[in-house]
Design a protein around this motif. Sequence first.
Motif, PDB file in Angstrom:
ATOM      1  N   MET A   1       0.857  -1.176   0.000  1.00 23.40           N
ATOM      2  CA  MET A   1       0.000   0.000   0.000  1.00 23.40           C
ATOM      3  C   MET A   1       0.901   1.237   0.000  1.00 23.40           C
ATOM      4  SD  MET A   1      -3.324   1.046   0.228  1.00 23.40           S
ATOM      5  CE  MET A   1      -4.207  -0.405   0.696  1.00 23.40           C
ATOM      6  N   ALA A   2       0.395   2.311  -0.577  1.00 23.39           N
ATOM      7  CA  ALA A   2       1.125   3.578  -0.620  1.00 23.39           C
ATOM      8  C   ALA A   2       0.155   4.712  -0.321  1.00 23.39           C
ATOM      9  CB  ALA A   2       1.765   3.775  -1.985  1.00 23.39           C
ATOM     10  N   ARG A   3       0.724   5.819   0.095  1.00 23.98           N
ATOM     11  CA  ARG A   3      -0.103   6.960   0.455  1.00 23.98           C
ATOM     12  C   ARG A   3       0.425   8.243  -0.195  1.00 23.98           C
ATOM     13  NH1 ARG A   3      -1.022   3.282   3.597  1.00 23.98           N
ATOM     14  NH2 ARG A   3      -2.193   2.986   5.459  1.00 23.98           N
ATOM     15  N   LEU A   4      -0.515   9.128  -0.492  1.00 26.37           N
ATOM     16  CA  LEU A   4      -0.214  10.513  -0.826  1.00 26.37           C
ATOM     17  C   LEU A   4      -0.846  11.313   0.301  1.00 26.37           C
ATOM     18  CD1 LEU A   4      -0.689  12.388  -4.164  1.00 26.37           C
ATOM     19  CD2 LEU A   4      -1.399  13.367  -1.996  1.00 26.37           C
ATOM     20  N   PRO A  27     -14.503  16.071  -5.159  1.00 27.09           N
ATOM     21  CA  PRO A  27     -14.996  15.340  -6.331  1.00 27.09           C
ATOM     22  C   PRO A  27     -13.933  15.178  -7.433  1.00 27.09           C
ATOM     23  CG  PRO A  27     -16.654  16.891  -5.588  1.00 27.09           C
ATOM     24  CD  PRO A  27     -15.397  17.175  -4.794  1.00 27.09           C
ATOM     25  N   LEU A  28     -13.101  16.194  -7.629  1.00 30.61           N
ATOM     26  CA  LEU A  28     -12.011  16.066  -8.613  1.00 30.61           C
ATOM     27  C   LEU A  28     -11.051  14.957  -8.203  1.00 30.61           C
ATOM     28  CD1 LEU A  28     -11.017  19.776  -9.375  1.00 30.61           C
ATOM     29  CD2 LEU A  28     -11.995  18.135 -10.981  1.00 30.61           C
ATOM     30  N   LYS A  37      -8.796   4.815  -1.414  1.00 28.65           N
ATOM     31  CA  LYS A  37      -9.457   5.357  -0.225  1.00 28.65           C
ATOM     32  C   LYS A  37      -9.012   6.808  -0.076  1.00 28.65           C
ATOM     33  CE  LYS A  37      -9.624   4.262   4.737  1.00 28.65           C
ATOM     34  NZ  LYS A  37      -9.112   3.325   5.748  1.00 28.65           N
ATOM     35  N   TYR A  38      -9.881   7.641   0.501  1.00 21.20           N
ATOM     36  CA  TYR A  38      -9.591   9.069   0.659  1.00 21.20           C
ATOM     37  C   TYR A  38     -10.089   9.471   2.040  1.00 21.20           C
ATOM     38  CZ  TYR A  38      -9.640  13.999  -1.077  1.00 21.20           C
ATOM     39  OH  TYR A  38      -9.432  15.337  -1.301  1.00 21.20           O
ATOM     40  N   LEU A  60      -4.593  10.016   0.781  1.00 19.78           N
ATOM     41  CA  LEU A  60      -5.130   9.264  -0.341  1.00 19.78           C
ATOM     42  C   LEU A  60      -4.351   7.961  -0.451  1.00 19.78           C
ATOM     43  CD1 LEU A  60      -5.595  12.403  -0.871  1.00 19.78           C
ATOM     44  CD2 LEU A  60      -6.040  11.712  -3.209  1.00 19.78           C
ATOM     45  N   TYR A  61      -5.056   6.854  -0.594  1.00 23.36           N
ATOM     46  CA  TYR A  61      -4.463   5.520  -0.584  1.00 23.36           C
ATOM     47  C   TYR A  61      -4.424   4.948  -2.002  1.00 23.36           C
ATOM     48  CZ  TYR A  61      -5.376   5.663   4.448  1.00 23.36           C
ATOM     49  OH  TYR A  61      -5.409   6.014   5.781  1.00 23.36           O
TER      50      TYR A  61
END
Length: 102
Positions: A1-4, A27-28, A37-38, A60-61
Motif C-alpha cells: 500500500m502507498a499513500r499521498l 470530487p475532482l 481510499k480518501y 489518499l491511498y
Amino acid sequence: MARLVALYKTPKDVVAFDRYYVSTHIPLAKAIPGLRKYEISDGGVHSPGGASGYHLVATLYFDSVADIQAALASPEGRATAADLGNFADGGVELMLFETREV
C-alpha cells in the motif's frame, strides 16, 4: 500500500477553503484513477505542543508509489493538481510513500 498525504497550511479564509474543498476539490480527487481510499482530518490539526500551522490533512491511498505517480500524470490527476491554486492560498505540501505494517 502507498499513500499521498497533502498537508494544507492554514488559508486566509478558512470558511471559503472548507466550502471549496468539499464541493469542488474532493470530487475532482475522487476521480483520480487508482485511488483506493480518501480520508481527511476532522477538526483542527494539532502538534504535541498545541496548534500547528496546518488546517487540513488529506490522505489518499493507492497500491504503490508508481500508481500514485501514474495517477498524478493522468488527466484527472493533472486537473486535481491544477485546482490547488484555486483554494490552497496558504500552501500545500505533498508527500508520497510506501507503507508496511509492523
